[in-house]
Design a protein around this motif. Structure first.
Motif, PDB file in Angstrom:
ATOM      1  N   LEU A 113       0.658  -0.855  -0.206  1.00  0.00           N
ATOM      2  CA  LEU A 113      -0.024   0.298   0.068  1.00  0.00           C
ATOM      3  C   LEU A 113       0.806   0.880   0.474  1.00  0.00           C
ATOM      4  N   PHE A 114       2.045   1.292   0.825  1.00  0.00           N
ATOM      5  CA  PHE A 114       3.174   2.435   1.020  1.00  0.00           C
ATOM      6  C   PHE A 114       3.032   2.392  -0.809  1.00  0.00           C
ATOM      7  N   ASP A 115       3.718   1.696  -1.550  1.00  0.00           N
ATOM      8  CA  ASP A 115       4.021   1.400  -2.906  1.00  0.00           C
ATOM      9  C   ASP A 115       3.264   2.358  -4.024  1.00  0.00           C
ATOM     10  N   ARG A 116       1.659   1.133  -3.873  1.00  0.00           N
ATOM     11  CA  ARG A 116       1.114   1.964  -4.456  1.00  0.00           C
ATOM     12  C   ARG A 116       0.308   3.443  -4.599  1.00  0.00           C
ATOM     13  N   CYS A 117       0.399   3.989  -2.826  1.00  0.00           N
ATOM     14  CA  CYS A 117       0.532   5.534  -2.627  1.00  0.00           C
ATOM     15  C   CYS A 117       1.514   6.011  -3.318  1.00  0.00           C
ATOM     16  N   GLY A 125      -1.092  13.169  -8.487  1.00  0.00           N
ATOM     17  CA  GLY A 125      -1.069  14.157  -7.192  1.00  0.00           C
ATOM     18  C   GLY A 125      -1.357  13.490  -5.797  1.00  0.00           C
ATOM     19  N   ALA A 126      -2.097  14.579  -4.973  1.00  0.00           N
ATOM     20  CA  ALA A 126      -2.269  14.388  -4.015  1.00  0.00           C
ATOM     21  C   ALA A 126      -3.195  12.789  -3.751  1.00  0.00           C
ATOM     22  N   VAL A 127      -3.184  12.433  -2.832  1.00  0.00           N
ATOM     23  CA  VAL A 127      -4.077  10.045  -2.881  1.00  0.00           C
ATOM     24  C   VAL A 127      -3.695  10.211  -2.015  1.00  0.00           C
ATOM     25  N   ILE A 128      -5.156  10.092  -1.398  1.00  0.00           N
ATOM     26  CA  ILE A 128      -5.396   8.866   0.315  1.00  0.00           C
ATOM     27  C   ILE A 128      -5.850   7.010  -0.493  1.00  0.00           C
ATOM     28  N   ALA A 129      -5.201   6.619   0.483  1.00  0.00           N
ATOM     29  CA  ALA A 129      -5.553   5.433   0.797  1.00  0.00           C
ATOM     30  C   ALA A 129      -6.919   5.668   1.426  1.00  0.00           C
ATOM     31  N   ALA A 130      -8.102   4.526   0.832  1.00  0.00           N
ATOM     32  CA  ALA A 130      -9.636   4.223   1.039  1.00  0.00           C
ATOM     33  C   ALA A 130     -10.037   3.422   1.399  1.00  0.00           C
ATOM     34  N   ILE A 131     -11.225   2.987   1.630  1.00  0.00           N
ATOM     35  CA  ILE A 131     -12.145   2.159   1.691  1.00  0.00           C
ATOM     36  C   ILE A 131     -13.557   2.585   1.032  1.00  0.00           C
ATOM     37  N   PRO A 132     -14.806   1.859   1.057  1.00  0.00           N
ATOM     38  CA  PRO A 132     -15.633   1.445   0.560  1.00  0.00           C
ATOM     39  C   PRO A 132     -16.528   1.485   1.728  1.00  0.00           C
ATOM     40  N   ALA A 158     -11.750   6.744   5.387  1.00  0.00           N
ATOM     41  CA  ALA A 158     -10.416   7.646   4.894  1.00  0.00           C
ATOM     42  C   ALA A 158      -9.418   6.344   5.742  1.00  0.00           C
ATOM     43  N   GLN A 159      -8.284   6.341   4.968  1.00  0.00           N
ATOM     44  CA  GLN A 159      -6.675   5.692   5.924  1.00  0.00           C
ATOM     45  C   GLN A 159      -5.874   6.730   5.377  1.00  0.00           C
ATOM     46  N   THR A 160      -4.762   6.025   6.223  1.00  0.00           N
ATOM     47  CA  THR A 160      -3.858   6.467   5.265  1.00  0.00           C
ATOM     48  C   THR A 160      -2.922   5.328   5.685  1.00  0.00           C
ATOM     49  N   PRO A 161      -1.687   5.662   3.854  1.00  0.00           N
ATOM     50  CA  PRO A 161      -1.265   6.190   4.169  1.00  0.00           C
ATOM     51  C   PRO A 161      -2.009   7.873   3.008  1.00  0.00           C
ATOM     52  N   GLN A 162      -1.449   9.049   3.429  1.00  0.00           N
ATOM     53  CA  GLN A 162      -2.037   9.560   2.662  1.00  0.00           C
ATOM     54  C   GLN A 162      -0.370  10.283   2.064  1.00  0.00           C
ATOM     55  N   GLY A 163      -0.841  10.413   0.753  1.00  0.00           N
ATOM     56  CA  GLY A 163       0.721  11.475  -0.263  1.00  0.00           C
ATOM     57  C   GLY A 163       0.113  12.599  -0.812  1.00  0.00           C
ATOM     58  N   PHE A 164       1.110  13.412  -0.803  1.00  0.00           N
ATOM     59  CA  PHE A 164       1.649  14.637  -1.230  1.00  0.00           C
ATOM     60  C   PHE A 164       2.760  15.256  -1.975  1.00  0.00           C
ATOM     61  N   PRO A 165       1.896  16.196  -3.045  1.00  0.00           N
ATOM     62  CA  PRO A 165       3.731  17.048  -3.396  1.00  0.00           C
ATOM     63  C   PRO A 165       3.932  17.810  -2.178  1.00  0.00           C
ATOM     64  N   VAL A 166       4.807  17.796  -2.172  1.00  0.00           N
ATOM     65  CA  VAL A 166       6.118  18.229  -0.510  1.00  0.00           C
ATOM     66  C   VAL A 166       5.582  20.114  -0.624  1.00  0.00           C
ATOM     67  N   THR A 184      -8.639  17.285  10.862  1.00  0.00           N
ATOM     68  CA  THR A 184      -7.879  15.862  11.642  1.00  0.00           C
ATOM     69  C   THR A 184      -6.837  14.983  10.607  1.00  0.00           C
ATOM     70  N   ASP A 185      -7.078  15.265   9.183  1.00  0.00           N
ATOM     71  CA  ASP A 185      -6.125  15.041   8.431  1.00  0.00           C
ATOM     72  C   ASP A 185      -5.736  15.888   7.387  1.00  0.00           C
ATOM     73  N   ASP A 186      -4.504  15.390   6.378  1.00  0.00           N
ATOM     74  CA  ASP A 186      -3.288  16.152   5.709  1.00  0.00           C
ATOM     75  C   ASP A 186      -4.949  16.393   4.163  1.00  0.00           C
ATOM     76  N   ALA A 187      -5.777  15.519   3.924  1.00  0.00           N
ATOM     77  CA  ALA A 187      -7.133  15.612   2.709  1.00  0.00           C
ATOM     78  C   ALA A 187      -7.589  16.422   3.217  1.00  0.00           C
ATOM     79  N   ALA A 188      -7.652  16.493   4.030  1.00  0.00           N
ATOM     80  CA  ALA A 188      -9.138  18.081   4.385  1.00  0.00           C
ATOM     81  C   ALA A 188      -8.293  19.521   4.200  1.00  0.00           C
ATOM     82  N   LEU A 189      -7.164  19.748   4.361  1.00  0.00           N
ATOM     83  CA  LEU A 189      -6.973  20.598   4.261  1.00  0.00           C
ATOM     84  C   LEU A 189      -7.581  21.054   2.800  1.00  0.00           C
ATOM     85  N   PHE A 190      -6.213  20.227   2.124  1.00  0.00           N
ATOM     86  CA  PHE A 190      -6.732  20.306   0.652  1.00  0.00           C
ATOM     87  C   PHE A 190      -8.442  20.177   0.067  1.00  0.00           C
TER      88      PHE A 190
END
Length: 238
Positions: A113-117, A125-132, A158-166, A184-190
């Motif tokens: 999952l680290f690899d895929r993210c 670009g910005a991505v989060i791990a998540a499940i339905p 929503a899960q983690t890891p979450q990935g972003f351009p620095v 509560t998570d970085d994706a929410a900032l985006f």
């Protein structure tokens, strides 16, 4: 790929008097399982552990026992997860272009999952791990009366890891401070800034340890065939 692990948890809801990441599960501390998975990732080559100063020595002891073959650095955290991630971003090497952020309490994360993210953040670009979401979801009033059933067909947990351009994530944290945004998570900032975030399918196993039940479930899964990911486990005494 650079990875920041948020490790400044508490043990309140687990019923412990210390950081839950230091608690044993299947014979190893929770954090040991998380970092071991990251060390097995083909994409992660640098790891930063963000924690509270009073946990520093205990965490360093755990990391030393893992005999890591990749750099792992300690970073002092802040008063909130949001503050801690901002400090983590400041602690990244100057050449960091993309970063994955992972909750240390998600100790059953698969290296893949680290690899895929990692692949996804570089290409999408910005991505989060998540499940339905699979449960029926109800909106409930403050006096615990059901108000309505929510259509779950487009709901994802929503899960983690979450990935972003620095650079973009640093800008998001700067704007959040200026606008006094609390998330509560970085994706929410985006999301708050109107920036796109993609989803990479996660796994039901990648749950966050929050309660004592979660610890017990994690122990069962880690002690199952193939669940240990190379770390030694101990069979509980009968």
């Amino acid at each position: 790929m650079h990875l920041l692990v948020a490790a400044a948890g508490s043990g309140r809801r687990v019923g412990a008097d210390r950081n839950k990441l230091l608690l044993p599960v299947a014979g190893q501390p929770v954090l040991a399982w998380t970092v071991a998975a990251a060390l097995q990732s083909r994409r992660v080559h640098w790891i930063g552990i963000i924690g509270q100063p009073h946990d520093r020595q205990a965490v360093l002891t755990i990391l030393h026992a893992l005999k890591p073959h990749r750099p792992i650095h300690w970073i002092d955290g802040g008063q909130s997860r949001q503050d801690s991630v901002a400090r983590g971003l400041a602690g990244l090497p100057a050449d960091a272009r993309h970063v994955l952020i992972h909750d240390g309490a998600r100790c059953l994360v698969a290296p893949q999952l680290f690899d895929r993210c990692g692949d996804a953040v570089e290409h999408r670009g910005a991505v989060i791990a998540a499940i339905p979401v699979t449960d029926t979801i109800k909106r409930v009033s403050s006096n615990q009366q059901v108000q309505t059933t929510i259509d779950r067909s487009r709901l994802w947990a929503a899960q983690t890891p979450q990935g972003f351009p620095v650079d973009q994530l640093r800008q998001a944290h700067r704007l959040a401070r200026e606008r006094q945004l609390t998330v509560t998570d970085d994706a929410a900032l985006f999301e708050a800034l109107g920036w796109p975030v993609a989803v990479e399918p996660g796994s039901p196993r990648n749950f966050k340890i929050t309660t004592r039940f979660d610890l017990e479930l994690a122990a069962l899964l880690l002690q199952s065939p193939g669940g240990s990911r190379g770390l030694a486990t101990r069979t509980p005494a009968r």
